[in-house]
Design an enzyme around this catalytic site. Structure first.
Site, PDB file in Angstrom:
ATOM      1  N   TYR A  54       0.818  -1.211   0.000  1.00 52.72           N
ATOM      2  CA  TYR A  54       0.000   0.000   0.000  1.00 52.72           C
ATOM      3  C   TYR A  54       0.852   1.262   0.000  1.00 52.72           C
ATOM      4  CZ  TYR A  54      -2.812   3.917   1.458  1.00 52.72           C
ATOM      5  OH  TYR A  54      -3.392   5.155   1.501  1.00 52.72           O
ATOM      6  N   HIS A  84      -2.889  16.833  -3.179  1.00 47.90           N
ATOM      7  CA  HIS A  84      -3.282  16.981  -1.783  1.00 47.90           C
ATOM      8  C   HIS A  84      -3.075  18.404  -1.242  1.00 47.90           C
ATOM      9  CE1 HIS A  84      -3.671  12.719  -1.977  1.00 47.90           C
ATOM     10  NE2 HIS A  84      -3.780  12.540  -0.672  1.00 47.90           N
ATOM     11  N   ASN A 196       1.723  11.829   5.174  1.00 44.22           N
ATOM     12  CA  ASN A 196       1.125  11.186   6.345  1.00 44.22           C
ATOM     13  C   ASN A 196       1.855  11.670   7.594  1.00 44.22           C
ATOM     14  OD1 ASN A 196       0.027   7.802   5.477  1.00 44.22           O
ATOM     15  ND2 ASN A 196      -0.796   9.784   4.957  1.00 44.22           N
ATOM     16  N   TYR A 278     -16.284  33.976  44.317  1.00 47.62           N
ATOM     17  CA  TYR A 278     -15.588  32.756  43.885  1.00 47.62           C
ATOM     18  C   TYR A 278     -14.404  33.044  42.967  1.00 47.62           C
ATOM     19  CZ  TYR A 278     -19.457  29.792  45.546  1.00 47.62           C
ATOM     20  OH  TYR A 278     -20.387  29.137  46.306  1.00 47.62           O
ATOM     21  N   ARG A 281     -11.824  33.691  45.601  1.00 45.41           N
ATOM     22  CA  ARG A 281     -11.682  32.650  46.611  1.00 45.41           C
ATOM     23  C   ARG A 281     -11.294  31.298  46.007  1.00 45.41           C
ATOM     24  NH1 ARG A 281     -16.826  30.588  49.760  1.00 45.41           N
ATOM     25  NH2 ARG A 281     -17.612  32.568  48.968  1.00 45.41           N
ATOM     26  N   PHE A 327      -1.238   7.266  11.754  1.00 45.30           N
ATOM     27  CA  PHE A 327      -1.457   8.658  11.353  1.00 45.30           C
ATOM     28  C   PHE A 327      -2.719   9.261  11.963  1.00 45.30           C
ATOM     29  CE2 PHE A 327      -2.888   5.887   7.709  1.00 45.30           C
ATOM     30  CZ  PHE A 327      -4.221   5.810   8.109  1.00 45.30           C
ATOM     31  N   GLU A 411     -11.758   6.108   4.360  1.00 47.64           N
ATOM     32  CA  GLU A 411     -11.396   6.820   5.581  1.00 47.64           C
ATOM     33  C   GLU A 411     -12.703   7.245   6.254  1.00 47.64           C
ATOM     34  OE1 GLU A 411      -8.754   9.822   4.082  1.00 47.64           O
ATOM     35  OE2 GLU A 411      -7.414   8.313   3.223  1.00 47.64           O
TER      36      GLU A 411
END
Length: 496
Positions: A54, A84, A196, A278, A281, A327, A411
């Site tokens: 792959y 990409h 990746n 608060y 405190r 990844f 994916e």
């Protein structure tokens, strides 16, 4: 100064030092050997193994079953990087881009990625010569790592994309020419090794942790100044109280508040009331919870930045090349969402203290001016802080609970970790702004307590602050003072 890239554990603190002090990088002999050994193993497997691997001899994502001929393997890597590079939005700041380069080099140096040595060395060249690839903030799903931002980070290796070099944005090809470098000729698997990984998310996380630590220290200092200016009580910080609920951050914050306020004439002044709101405190409980969260998130990111996070994982010692999921950004997406919540609470409680300081109580004038009415004074500083705090609340909706399938369903679960990182980045900057506004108000309020003096630690900070931001007598334009207050937090050390 030189930092050697090796198998030695890389800490978040060391990254901050490398970036701040301008270190150069050098690959250790051991790192070079690991990189070369892994590449030689991968080349041998490609030559001998008839089964598809792959991302090496196949396409990517849902195209994992499409085999690629040996004469097209190099072209496959270039096509991957070009296709990409789909980023959009604002540019990632150069400081974080430089962290991305460092983290990518570190990850590739372990020898599990299959990159050639010259590819990693060119990334080192980029780092050492302040060549900043132009990377965009939006586009990553945090699924197959940070595909989009890492594509932009690595395109200039082959003469594509854009970089900022010596203050000018230029093409990757022009930057290579100016430095006398030839474009890298990518081999099989290299494009995937470069794209990746979680280095975009990781760099934002490291930046956020380093700045959160700084803001945490400032939050204690500013809170102590506000408490003294408000004539608050020191008793809630008594150690015995916190020993019976011994959260580490809570104990440390209470001790810090006692130290910051030690010797204050205002603290020593008798008080007629027995309780504070608060926001004063409960400083140990709220600031302490932030510190405990920051410690947890730091431990997770520390592991991540010392990991190989690309795919497939090439393991020469085990004689395997495995396509898996290192990844995936989920291990750091959730902690980044958690840290955004914790940081936002520093701003949340800070805004409440601002409100009390301008409220005209405890002997302070309304809106912290001597003649309110004709003067609005610090009225609108609280509005601004409230606006920023409200925005933080919107940003703290966790990104990691979302998932939109991609790549034709291959994916089918993504972390949205890059969105978590981007939201965290914005929350940290917003919180810095709110703390700066509190400092602006606290210093003004403290001056109304004169001639009484606060502690030596608080007076030192206040004295330095007054060199850049004056006491406000009558109304004037306020935004430059807020801007200078933000810069003060960046350029000076807190009292603690």
């Amino acid at each position: 100064m030189v930092h050697e890239i090796s198998a030695e554990h890389l800490t978040i603190e060391r990254i901050g030092e490398i970036i701040k002090e301008g270190y150069k990088l050098r690959l250790s002999d051991d790192a070079r050997q690991r990189i070369v050994r892994c590449r030689e193993y991968l080349d041998k497997k490609i030559a001998e193994d008839k089964n598809p691997i792959y991302g090496v001899t196949t396409g990517f994502g849902s195209l994992c079953n499409v085999s690629i001929g040996k004469d097209h393997l190099a072209r496959l890597q270039i096509n991957l990087m070009m296709s990409h590079a789909c980023g959009t939005g604002d540019r990632v700041p150069n400081e974080i881009v430089k962290m991305m380069l460092l983290l990518k080099i570190q990850s590739l140096s372990y020898g599990y990625s299959g990159c050639k040595l010259d590819t990693v060395e060119r990334l080192v060249d980029f780092f050492n010569n302040d060549v900043y690839p132009v990377v965009y903030m939006q586009g990553s799903l945090g699924a197959s790592g940070d595909l989009v931002p890492l594509a932009h980070l690595c395109l200039p290796l082959v003469g594509l994309g854009e970089v900022e070099f010596r203050g000018k944005v230029m093409t990757g090809a022009e930057a290579l020419r100016k430095n006398g470098w030839k474009p890298i000729q990518l081999a099989s698997k290299e494009g995937l090794a470069l794209l990746n990984g979680t280095q975009n998310m990781g760099a934002f996380a490291v930046w956020a942790i380093l700045n959160s630590r700084r803001l945490g220290r400032w939050a204690d200092t500013i809170a102590a100044m506000s408490l003294d200016a408000y004539c608050g009580l020191v008793e809630p910080f008594t150690d015995a109280v916190h020993r019976v609920r011994p959260h580490r951050g809570q104990i440390d914050t209470a001790a810090n508040m006692r130290s910051l306020l030690a010797g204050s004439e205002i603290v020593a002044k008798p008080k007629e009331y027995v309780q504070d709101p608060y926001s004063f405190r409960c400083i140990p409980q709220v600031h302490g919870a932030f510190k405990d969260t920051l410690a947890y998130v730091s431990s997770v990111i520390d592991t991540e930045i010392n990991s190989a996070t690309d795919n497939p994982t090439v393991c020469p010692d085990d004689d395997i090349i495995i396509s898996a999921g290192n990844f995936h950004g989920e291990p750091i997406a959730q902690p980044m969402d958690f840290l955004a919540i914790a940081v936002s609470e520093l701003a949340n409680i800070s805004e409440r203290r601002i409100y009390k300081l301008v409220s005209g109580t405890r002997g302070l004038p309304s809106f912290l001016v001597a003649n309110p009415g004709v003067n609005s004074g610090f009225m609108i500083t609280q509005y601004t802080a409230a606006s920023v705090v409200s925005l933080n609340k919107n940003l703290c909706s966790p990104a990691s609970v979302d998932s939109i399938p991609s790549s034709q369903g291959q994916e089918d679960h993504v972390s949205m970790g890059a969105n978590a990182a981007l939201k965290l980045y914005k929350v940290v900057l917003n919180t810095e702004r709110v703390l700066a506004i509190e400092l602006f108000n606290a210093a003004q309020a403290l001056d109304f307590r004169r001639p009484l003096r606060s502690s030596a630690a608080i007076e030192r900070v206040c004295g330095e602050y007054r060199k850049v931001v004056p006491f406000i007598v009558n109304d004037e334009v306020m935004y430059p003072h807020i801007a200078r207050s933000i810069e003060f937090l960046r350029d000076n050390a807190p009292a603690c």
